[in-house]
Design a protein around this motif. Structure first.
Motif, PDB file in Angstrom:
ATOM      1  N   MET A 136      45.299 -36.620  -8.908  1.00  0.00           N
ATOM      2  CA  MET A 136      46.454 -36.279  -8.171  1.00  0.00           C
ATOM      3  C   MET A 136      45.532 -35.876  -6.584  1.00  0.00           C
ATOM      4  O   MET A 136      44.371 -35.112  -6.727  1.00  0.00           O
ATOM      5  N   THR A 137      46.990 -35.514  -5.561  1.00  0.00           N
ATOM      6  CA  THR A 137      46.181 -35.283  -4.190  1.00  0.00           C
ATOM      7  C   THR A 137      46.773 -33.362  -4.932  1.00  0.00           C
ATOM      8  O   THR A 137      47.653 -33.386  -5.070  1.00  0.00           O
ATOM      9  N   PRO A 138      46.565 -32.410  -3.566  1.00  0.00           N
ATOM     10  CA  PRO A 138      47.121 -31.414  -3.050  1.00  0.00           C
ATOM     11  C   PRO A 138      48.559 -32.059  -2.906  1.00  0.00           C
ATOM     12  O   PRO A 138      48.999 -31.094  -3.706  1.00  0.00           O
ATOM     13  N   SER A 139      48.833 -33.279  -1.553  1.00  0.00           N
ATOM     14  CA  SER A 139      50.122 -33.058  -2.077  1.00  0.00           C
ATOM     15  C   SER A 139      51.118 -33.196  -2.981  1.00  0.00           C
ATOM     16  O   SER A 139      52.228 -32.980  -3.718  1.00  0.00           O
ATOM     17  N   GLU A 140      50.128 -34.551  -4.256  1.00  0.00           N
ATOM     18  CA  GLU A 140      51.227 -34.405  -5.580  1.00  0.00           C
ATOM     19  C   GLU A 140      51.228 -33.219  -6.409  1.00  0.00           C
ATOM     20  O   GLU A 140      52.423 -33.506  -6.853  1.00  0.00           O
ATOM     21  N   ILE A 141      50.395 -32.904  -6.371  1.00  0.00           N
ATOM     22  CA  ILE A 141      50.352 -31.324  -7.335  1.00  0.00           C
ATOM     23  C   ILE A 141      51.564 -30.545  -6.092  1.00  0.00           C
ATOM     24  O   ILE A 141      52.198 -29.844  -7.493  1.00  0.00           O
ATOM     25  N   ALA A 142      51.579 -29.897  -4.935  1.00  0.00           N
ATOM     26  CA  ALA A 142      52.280 -29.168  -5.066  1.00  0.00           C
ATOM     27  C   ALA A 142      53.626 -29.778  -4.686  1.00  0.00           C
ATOM     28  O   ALA A 142      54.489 -29.204  -5.182  1.00  0.00           O
ATOM     29  N   GLY A 143      53.853 -31.267  -4.821  1.00  0.00           N
ATOM     30  CA  GLY A 143      54.925 -31.810  -5.158  1.00  0.00           C
ATOM     31  C   GLY A 143      56.159 -32.178  -6.873  1.00  0.00           C
ATOM     32  O   GLY A 143      56.902 -31.130  -7.318  1.00  0.00           O
ATOM     33  N   THR A 144      54.676 -32.086  -7.700  1.00  0.00           N
ATOM     34  CA  THR A 144      55.572 -32.034  -8.950  1.00  0.00           C
ATOM     35  C   THR A 144      55.339 -30.358  -9.305  1.00  0.00           C
ATOM     36  O   THR A 144      56.310 -30.349 -10.023  1.00  0.00           O
ATOM     37  N   LEU A 145      54.870 -29.279  -8.733  1.00  0.00           N
ATOM     38  CA  LEU A 145      55.062 -28.083  -8.763  1.00  0.00           C
ATOM     39  C   LEU A 145      56.743 -27.687  -8.466  1.00  0.00           C
ATOM     40  O   LEU A 145      57.449 -27.459  -9.053  1.00  0.00           O
ATOM     41  N   ALA A 146      56.858 -28.303  -6.906  1.00  0.00           N
ATOM     42  CA  ALA A 146      58.522 -27.965  -7.179  1.00  0.00           C
ATOM     43  C   ALA A 146      58.850 -28.819  -7.428  1.00  0.00           C
ATOM     44  O   ALA A 146      60.116 -28.005  -7.516  1.00  0.00           O
ATOM     45  N   GLU A 147      59.115 -29.559  -8.511  1.00  0.00           N
ATOM     46  CA  GLU A 147      59.654 -30.571  -9.472  1.00  0.00           C
ATOM     47  C   GLU A 147      60.485 -30.113 -10.194  1.00  0.00           C
ATOM     48  O   GLU A 147      61.494 -29.376 -11.007  1.00  0.00           O
ATOM     49  N   LEU A 148      58.786 -28.748 -10.456  1.00  0.00           N
ATOM     50  CA  LEU A 148      59.119 -28.511 -12.130  1.00  0.00           C
ATOM     51  C   LEU A 148      59.996 -27.081 -12.174  1.00  0.00           C
ATOM     52  O   LEU A 148      59.936 -26.203 -12.850  1.00  0.00           O
ATOM     53  N   PHE A 149      59.128 -26.559 -11.203  1.00  0.00           N
ATOM     54  CA  PHE A 149      59.343 -25.050 -10.747  1.00  0.00           C
ATOM     55  C   PHE A 149      60.926 -24.660  -9.156  1.00  0.00           C
ATOM     56  O   PHE A 149      60.306 -25.872  -8.407  1.00  0.00           O
ATOM     57  N   SER A 150      61.105 -23.711  -9.397  1.00  0.00           N
ATOM     58  CA  SER A 150      62.089 -23.733  -8.193  1.00  0.00           C
ATOM     59  C   SER A 150      61.122 -23.540  -6.856  1.00  0.00           C
ATOM     60  O   SER A 150      60.018 -22.785  -7.141  1.00  0.00           O
ATOM     61  N   THR A 151      61.994 -23.739  -5.678  1.00  0.00           N
ATOM     62  CA  THR A 151      60.871 -23.627  -4.019  1.00  0.00           C
ATOM     63  C   THR A 151      60.982 -22.458  -4.174  1.00  0.00           C
ATOM     64  O   THR A 151      59.415 -21.399  -3.526  1.00  0.00           O
ATOM     65  N   ASP A 152      61.248 -21.430  -4.902  1.00  0.00           N
ATOM     66  CA  ASP A 152      61.007 -19.268  -4.680  1.00  0.00           C
ATOM     67  C   ASP A 152      60.570 -19.322  -5.878  1.00  0.00           C
ATOM     68  O   ASP A 152      59.656 -18.272  -5.167  1.00  0.00           O
ATOM     69  N   ALA A 153      59.991 -20.314  -7.010  1.00  0.00           N
ATOM     70  CA  ALA A 153      59.096 -19.703  -7.560  1.00  0.00           C
ATOM     71  C   ALA A 153      57.827 -19.923  -7.317  1.00  0.00           C
ATOM     72  O   ALA A 153      56.581 -19.460  -7.844  1.00  0.00           O
ATOM     73  N   VAL A 154      57.544 -21.207  -6.275  1.00  0.00           N
ATOM     74  CA  VAL A 154      55.764 -21.734  -5.808  1.00  0.00           C
ATOM     75  C   VAL A 154      55.560 -21.102  -4.978  1.00  0.00           C
ATOM     76  O   VAL A 154      56.222 -21.183  -3.899  1.00  0.00           O
ATOM     77  N   ASN A 155      54.406 -20.811  -4.616  1.00  0.00           N
ATOM     78  CA  ASN A 155      53.428 -20.201  -3.132  1.00  0.00           C
ATOM     79  C   ASN A 155      52.061 -20.606  -3.750  1.00  0.00           C
ATOM     80  O   ASN A 155      51.945 -20.312  -4.493  1.00  0.00           O
ATOM     81  N   ALA A 156      52.699 -20.969  -1.948  1.00  0.00           N
ATOM     82  CA  ALA A 156      50.570 -21.205  -1.866  1.00  0.00           C
ATOM     83  C   ALA A 156      50.483 -20.283  -1.129  1.00  0.00           C
ATOM     84  O   ALA A 156      50.962 -19.777  -0.458  1.00  0.00           O
ATOM     85  N   ILE A 157      49.155 -19.808  -2.566  1.00  0.00           N
ATOM     86  CA  ILE A 157      48.596 -18.660  -1.953  1.00  0.00           C
ATOM     87  C   ILE A 157      47.165 -18.561  -1.053  1.00  0.00           C
ATOM     88  O   ILE A 157      46.912 -17.767  -0.553  1.00  0.00           O
ATOM     89  N   ALA A 158      47.030 -20.126  -1.245  1.00  0.00           N
ATOM     90  CA  ALA A 158      45.113 -20.382  -0.512  1.00  0.00           C
ATOM     91  C   ALA A 158      45.723 -22.153   0.136  1.00  0.00           C
ATOM     92  O   ALA A 158      45.838 -22.732  -1.410  1.00  0.00           O
ATOM     93  N   PRO A 159      44.935 -22.498   0.917  1.00  0.00           N
ATOM     94  CA  PRO A 159      44.472 -23.885   0.719  1.00  0.00           C
ATOM     95  C   PRO A 159      44.308 -24.359  -1.327  1.00  0.00           C
ATOM     96  O   PRO A 159      43.016 -24.329  -1.397  1.00  0.00           O
ATOM     97  N   GLY A 160      45.253 -25.124  -1.735  1.00  0.00           N
ATOM     98  CA  GLY A 160      44.331 -25.749  -3.186  1.00  0.00           C
ATOM     99  C   GLY A 160      44.553 -24.777  -4.064  1.00  0.00           C
ATOM    100  O   GLY A 160      44.199 -24.989  -4.567  1.00  0.00           O
ATOM    101  N   SER A 161      45.830 -23.825  -3.854  1.00  0.00           N
ATOM    102  CA  SER A 161      45.684 -23.003  -4.779  1.00  0.00           C
ATOM    103  C   SER A 161      47.593 -22.031  -4.498  1.00  0.00           C
ATOM    104  O   SER A 161      47.437 -21.603  -4.217  1.00  0.00           O
ATOM    105  N   TRP A 162      48.481 -22.368  -5.891  1.00  0.00           N
ATOM    106  CA  TRP A 162      48.886 -22.076  -6.437  1.00  0.00           C
ATOM    107  C   TRP A 162      49.660 -20.854  -7.280  1.00  0.00           C
ATOM    108  O   TRP A 162      48.233 -20.999  -7.769  1.00  0.00           O
ATOM    109  N   GLN A 163      50.407 -20.029  -6.993  1.00  0.00           N
ATOM    110  CA  GLN A 163      51.096 -19.362  -8.075  1.00  0.00           C
ATOM    111  C   GLN A 163      52.468 -19.494  -8.619  1.00  0.00           C
ATOM    112  O   GLN A 163      53.404 -19.407  -7.557  1.00  0.00           O
ATOM    113  N   ILE A 164      52.676 -19.474  -9.391  1.00  0.00           N
ATOM    114  CA  ILE A 164      54.056 -19.757  -9.821  1.00  0.00           C
ATOM    115  C   ILE A 164      54.604 -18.401 -10.819  1.00  0.00           C
ATOM    116  O   ILE A 164      53.749 -18.202 -11.495  1.00  0.00           O
ATOM    117  N   GLU A 165      55.808 -17.909  -9.986  1.00  0.00           N
ATOM    118  CA  GLU A 165      56.142 -16.380  -9.986  1.00  0.00           C
ATOM    119  C   GLU A 165      57.771 -16.695 -11.378  1.00  0.00           C
ATOM    120  O   GLU A 165      58.832 -16.957 -10.091  1.00  0.00           O
TER     121      GLU A 165
END
Length: 187
Positions: free
Chosen positions: A1-30
């Motif tokens: 999986m590429t970083p964009s595929e990871i980000a896309g999957t996270l966006a599918e699973l959680f609301s965009t408000d819950a997914v925060n890119a905290i650094a390149p290649g790092s996401w936090q879901i709150e």
């Protein structure tokens, strides 16, 4: 999986408000129920997904059960200790990771978080009940005589809370009976 595929999957699973890119290649879901971290290695070849389960100090009596769960029950995720916290962790090589496995791992981590200490506590209790049954059988006791001993221990205050109501004591003894009956023939 590429970083964009990871980000896309996270966006599918959680609301965009819950997914925060905290650094390149790092996401936090709150969410109100949990915080999930998704981290790529510096070279973007390995993915790590983490969720805090419980403070390590609170989990100390159950460390053996956590390790047993890693061996028997946790499937593609594992329990780990870092910075005084028991974490649920999933690690995978990005080149062979597919979105379905990524989604499954996240679901499994959230499940571990929701269960918290319940599963490891139940595993510990069952091992103690098995020890009681083994000791009773070595002494030639029947299920009924073992249950009578437990009732006597509660009546004499050797077991249970001294402020326990009679109804609570009866419920506790009924739980003992169910567990003893369930495990008696196995041992």
């Amino acid at each position: 999986m590429t970083p964009s595929e990871i980000a896309g999957t996270l966006a599918e699973l959680f609301s965009t408000d819950a997914v925060n890119a905290i650094a390149p290649g790092s996401w936090q879901i709150e969410t109100p129920d949990f915080r999930l971290l998704v981290l790529l290695s510096d070279d973007e070849t390995w993915l790590r997904v983490l969720i805090p389960i419980v403070p390590a100090q609170q989990a100390q009596p159950f460390l053996e059960q956590f390790l047993e769960a890693n061996f028997d029950d946790t499937q593609q995720v594992r329990y780990a200790i870092q910075q005084g916290v028991i974490w649920g962790v999933f690690q995978h090589n990005c080149s062979s990771l597919v979105a379905e496995d990524f989604r499954d791992a996240i679901a499994r981590l959230i499940s571990l978080h929701e269960v918290g200490l319940d599963d490891v506590f139940n595993r510990l209790v069952e091992s103690r009940i098995r020890q009681i049954i083994q000791a009773a059988k070595l002494q030639g006791q029947s299920l009924e005589s073992t249950m009578q001993n437990l009732e006597r221990f509660y009546a004499e205050g050797l077991m249970g809370d001294e402020n326990q109501t009679p109804q609570a004591r009866e419920e506790t003894l009924a739980a003992w009976r169910r567990q003893l009956e369930r495990l008696w023939s196995e041992i």
